[in-house]
Design a protein around this motif. Sequence first.
Motif, PDB file in Angstrom:
ATOM      1  N   SER A  34      10.231 -21.549  -0.173  1.00 19.90           N
ATOM      2  CA  SER A  34      11.373 -22.527  -0.218  1.00 19.90           C
ATOM      3  C   SER A  34      11.130 -23.147   1.359  1.00 19.90           C
ATOM      4  O   SER A  34      10.773 -24.144   0.864  1.00 19.90           O
TER       5      SER A  34
ATOM      6  N   ALA B 190       7.591 -24.546   2.222  1.00 17.70           N
ATOM      7  CA  ALA B 190       7.319 -26.245   1.340  1.00 17.70           C
ATOM      8  C   ALA B 190       7.441 -27.056   2.135  1.00 17.70           C
ATOM      9  O   ALA B 190       6.697 -28.173   2.035  1.00 17.70           O
TER      10      ALA B 190
ATOM     11  N   GLU C 263      12.634 -26.092  -4.085  1.00 13.69           N
ATOM     12  CA  GLU C 263      11.220 -27.421  -3.734  1.00 13.69           C
ATOM     13  C   GLU C 263      11.545 -29.092  -4.074  1.00 13.69           C
ATOM     14  O   GLU C 263      10.867 -29.624  -3.627  1.00 13.69           O
TER      15      GLU C 263
ATOM     16  N   ARG D 145      18.699 -27.381   2.156  1.00 10.90           N
ATOM     17  CA  ARG D 145      18.028 -28.481   1.292  1.00 10.90           C
ATOM     18  C   ARG D 145      17.685 -29.891   1.458  1.00 10.90           C
ATOM     19  O   ARG D 145      16.419 -30.222   1.631  1.00 10.90           O
TER      20      ARG D 145
END
Length: 445
Positions: free
Chosen positions: A250, A253, A333, A406
């Motif tokens: 992750s 990515a 992602e 994220r």
Amino acid sequence: MTKSNVTPKRSIQASPSALPNDATVLCGRDKSLTHRAVMFAALARGETIIREPLLGADCLSTMSCFRALGIQIEALDARSIRVRSEGFSAFKTPAVDLDCGNSGTTARLISGILAAQPGLKVRLTGDASLSSRPMRRVVDPLRRMGARIEGPEQGNFLPLTIQGQTLQPLAHEVDKASAQVKSALLLAGLFCEGETSVRLPAGSRDHTERMLQRMGANLVSEIHDGMEQVRVRGPFAPPPGRYMIPVDPSSAAFFCVLGLLRKGGTVRLPEVLDNPTRTGFLRVLQRMSSALVLTPDPDQRFVEPVMQITLEGGAALRPTDIEAAEVPTLVDEIPVLAVAAAFAEGPSTFHGLEELRVKESDRLSKTAELLRLAGAEVSVQGDSLRIAGRLKEVQAFTYDAVGDHRLAMAAAIMARRSKKPCCILDSECVGVSFPDFYEMLDSIV
């Protein structure tokens, strides 16, 4: 992550260099595996060494919770920790609340463990973001096993008070492909006399099952007609051991997308976890570009197989659709895949994104917001995200990551395509999963 009165912010823009350099990036270690290694080490009687753990805020929350239960966790050297435990039977009712911080993995998985410890009483808390995320998906099936758990709105939110009980094995039916729910129930099943099973849609992460099988647990996992069934027979006490943690896919990515979006140059990402339940984003990126090569790494020291990812910048990106069945293998992602899709040569649609609404933030709406601020054409239709593609120039933007790591990292990747400075508010929340993210980003011209 709770905001202070002064919100940390960071300014990012494209490098002035016209000649991108080749780069090798050793990304942050895997968060999911670090959580589980610490938990199994705490359950084991004896000494366990964990090499290359992720020391981000989420994993530190897990360590803090187990320290409060009486487990010794200390740094062995700069890249290792040592866990010393007398086993789960020696857990002590803590004098303080167990603060899970921003970590849903900590809160949900530890609930399965602690609910099965007779005589133990704990109170789980978390930050404002975690306290707004649903817990009944774990609490209700644990209650059916005999757990005593209380909290706001019938146990749907933190804080939760858990009074440990002797639990009964049960066959569970789960309607979503959730690794956290599955793992919490399997962990509770370790302490039951008999077989606990969990049936759910296939595709969720299988780290708990792999680690239990590696330790010798009586566990069987099968997939038929798109449904997964996992059965574990208890009681089972994990043994002490050695764990070496690979790179978090992750985290990798973000640098995969950065590598593909650059004007040229090669980016290499070694020691990345090679687990099909975690690498769905790579299959999406392979549909978008042929400039991505995966090379298996024969190194056997790691908890799970690893690989090297090599990417060449400068190639055009093809549009692609993501179907709902793919989402469990790439749910974390989605924000950075959306950034990639903004530059594709046509429209892409991501379907089945309802789970994004109950992450650290409403990641679905916040991802759409990021793309719009950057100048991309995007729309949210129910639980689908449609991205028009063909973004040529990223306009300067100021984006509030609302404490979601994220989103902050996805915004940073988008900002690297802008010729003007872009501002990311709450930028330091990346420390939850990738404390060195900006340092590594700055190293790539």
